[in-house]
Design an enzyme around this catalytic site. Structure first.
Site, PDB file in Angstrom:
ATOM      1  N   LYS A 136       0.835  -1.201   0.000  1.00  0.00           N
ATOM      2  CA  LYS A 136       0.000   0.000   0.000  1.00  0.00           C
ATOM      3  C   LYS A 136       0.870   1.251   0.000  1.00  0.00           C
ATOM      4  O   LYS A 136       0.555   2.253  -0.672  1.00  0.00           O
ATOM      5  CB  LYS A 136      -0.914  -0.003   1.229  1.00  0.00           C
ATOM      6  CG  LYS A 136      -1.722   1.287   1.400  1.00  0.00           C
ATOM      7  CD  LYS A 136      -2.657   1.217   2.600  1.00  0.00           C
ATOM      8  CE  LYS A 136      -3.426   2.533   2.760  1.00  0.00           C
ATOM      9  NZ  LYS A 136      -4.435   2.462   3.845  1.00  0.00           N
ATOM     10  N   HIS A 276      -7.945 -31.311 -33.348  1.00  0.00           N
ATOM     11  CA  HIS A 276      -8.776 -30.113 -33.235  1.00  0.00           C
ATOM     12  C   HIS A 276      -9.897 -30.287 -32.207  1.00  0.00           C
ATOM     13  O   HIS A 276     -11.072 -30.063 -32.485  1.00  0.00           O
ATOM     14  CB  HIS A 276      -9.347 -29.726 -34.593  1.00  0.00           C
ATOM     15  CG  HIS A 276      -8.297 -29.260 -35.560  1.00  0.00           C
ATOM     16  ND1 HIS A 276      -7.387 -28.268 -35.252  1.00  0.00           N
ATOM     17  CD2 HIS A 276      -7.994 -29.667 -36.816  1.00  0.00           C
ATOM     18  CE1 HIS A 276      -6.582 -28.082 -36.280  1.00  0.00           C
ATOM     19  NE2 HIS A 276      -6.914 -28.920 -37.246  1.00  0.00           N
TER      20      HIS A 276
END
Length: 518
Positions: A136, A276
């Site tokens: 922070k 595929h």
């Protein structure tokens, strides 16, 4: 006289920390530390000030409380001149660098012998609190949670008058917040697994750790990466060992996952070939070689450049057969004979993946699909049926061999894109129709595939991932010689479809389970 630079170091992972601390000391940095880290640094000849000397309060509760103190967090949250007078009043010393990594919660719970109390004791409290304070306050503080960053921090301190530039501090703070977020998510995931609450809680944190960057995504212009969700488990695709071959692409991994999951659902020995995202051949046999031969025979054209998965050890004869038959992208198996690996090495670009023996009991997991500003989450489709659960709804009853074939086709159809049709016989697929907008088209394509491969469908079974809305699919199958249909049932036209099967002298089996795959 300017204030000395202070670094607070408290780490569970001690990789590189002694070298890091020595480098800081050589730059004139004062080191503050805690417990085991302080001892470790002293053992390496580094002068350390204990946190308890700073706070005037000893570590208590077996180390549960040691850094949760205003003199620590004040030093991490101090905003330079804005808080200077207040800090002087309370004798709070600015901390300039924080190096913290957390209790090994993931490592603890990955041990099968660990208990709930072991897990609880390895939930870090003070560490995340310090990291968040420093992150922070990154305008003033440098926070580091990854040992891989130590070297770069030292280099920048040396070259930048003992300063870390603003953008670097911000980047390290962002990384720190991701680190604590993933840490908390893994704790949540573990505790959620211990509870009896709903599978779909109101809040669902997800921890992802990048394992690798990939060659490319679905297409070469798309970048891609591989992430681990939660805690790595052994004997899975993501934890497997690549024995040889080029780096895996996005499509390789996607197809390999389908092949892996599908082959795990079949009896041993079995083989599945995927192209595929769809199986183009699957079979079970007495040997892995026999399973591969039957799977390949289903659709040799589509097998070219495919992914081949086995659920049993691959030997030299199987490797020779693959190499003489086709070009292959990836081969997966629990293990490989040394001679088989030698045979594959003749084509060094083939990816050979060893995933180890899998557990017979697989826990429920979830599939996720991103949509605009959201995520769809569902249980992974692992529904299965046994011979006793199948309901025969026609006059003609199946033979034992037909039931075996029907069950294999039903297992495979779960991994075929909807609308899905699978023809099979002799414990192998003969034709697969995938991803069509109409079910009859899938049935026709599966028949065409069988014809192209010169496979006879007389006496074959047909599996459908969902019910038949009309009798036309049954008529197509009958014309091809299919004798058994296995499907979920549940259409408003079930009676019409059953009547069509009786008319053709076919067997129809209902499972009561649908297997859509989108």
């Amino acid at each position: 006289m300017s204030e000395p630079i202070r670094a607070l170091i408290s780490v569970s992972d001690k990789s590189g920390v002694a070298e890091f601390a020595k480098s800081l000391v050589n730059l004139g940095v004062e080191i503050i530390s805690t417990g085991g880290t302080a001892k470790f640094l002293r053992d390496n000849g580094i002068h350390v000030t204990d946190v308890s000397e700073i706070t005037g309060f000893p570590e208590i509760m077996d180390g549960r409380v040691k850094t949760l103190h205003p003199l620590v967090h004040g030093g991490l949250l101090g905003r330079g001149n804005d808080d200077k007078d207040l800090m002087n009043k309370h004798n709070i010393k600015q901390i300039n660098i924080l190096a913290v990594n957390l209790y090994p919660f993931e490592k603890t719970i990955s041990n099968p012998n660990s208990s709930l109390s072991d897990a609880i004791e390895n939930i870090d409290i003070g560490g995340p609190s310090m990291i968040r304070s420093a992150a922070k306050n990154h305008k003033f503080i440098t926070v580091v949670v990854d040992p891989q960053d130590y070297e770069n921090i030292v280099k920048e301190l040396k070259s930048n008058n003992l300063q870390i530039n603003k953008s670097k501090r911000a980047s390290l703070a962002t990384k720190a917040f991701a680190y604590t977020a993933c840490y908390d998510a893994n704790i949540w995931n573990y505790l959620q697994g211990q509870s009896e609450e709903t599978n779909f809680p109101e809040l669902w944190p997800i921890a992802l750790k990048r394992l690798d960057t990939l060659r490319y995504g679905e297409n070469p212009h798309q970048e891609a990466a591989l992430y681990l969700k939660g805690i790595e488990s052994k004997n899975t695709l993501i934890a497997s060992k690549q024995l040889q071959g080029k780096a895996l692409s996005f499509n390789n991994l996607s197809d390999a996952n389908t092949a892996y999951d599908c082959v795990q659902s079949l009896e041993k020995p079995a083989c599945v070939i995927v192209k595929h995202a769809n199986p183009c051949g699957a079979a079970a046999a007495k040997t892995s070689l026999g399973a591969y031969q039957k799977a390949y025979a289903c659709d040799p054209t589509s097998a070219f450049g495919g992914i081949i998965a086995f659920n049993q050890r691959v030997n030299a004869s199987t490797a020779n057969e693959i190499m003489s038959n086709q070009f292959v992208e990836v081969i997966l198996a629990p293990s490989f004979e040394s001679e088989a690996i030698k045979i594959f090495s003749a084509k060094p670009n083939i990816r050979v993946i060893e995933y180890g023996e899998t557990s017979s009991s697989r826990s429920i997991n979830y599939s996720m699909q991103q949509i605009s500003n959201g995520m769809l989450v569902q249980e992974t489709d692992r529904a299965s049926i046994t011979k006793s659960e199948i309901k025969c709804v026609t006059k003609r009853k199946p033979t034992q061999e037909e039931i075996v074939d029907a069950l294999l086709a039903w297992k495979v159809v779960r991994f075929v894109k909807s609308n899905a049709i699978v023809y099979g016989k002799n414990n192998a697929t003969l034709g697969i129709g995938a991803g069509q907008m109409s079910r009859i088209m899938s049935a026709q394509i599966a028949g065409q595939k069988a014809a192209e491969s010169k496979l006879n469908l007389n006496g074959a079974v047909m599996a459908s991932d969902a019910f038949f809305p009309f009798r036309d699919g049954i008529d197509v199958a009958a014309d091809l010689g299919v004798k058994v249909v296995i499907q979920p049932g549940g259409s408003i036209r079930d009676e019409e479809v059953i009547a069509a099967a009786n008319e053709h002298g076919m067997t129809m089996l209902f499972t009561g389970i649908r297997h859509f795959r989108h």
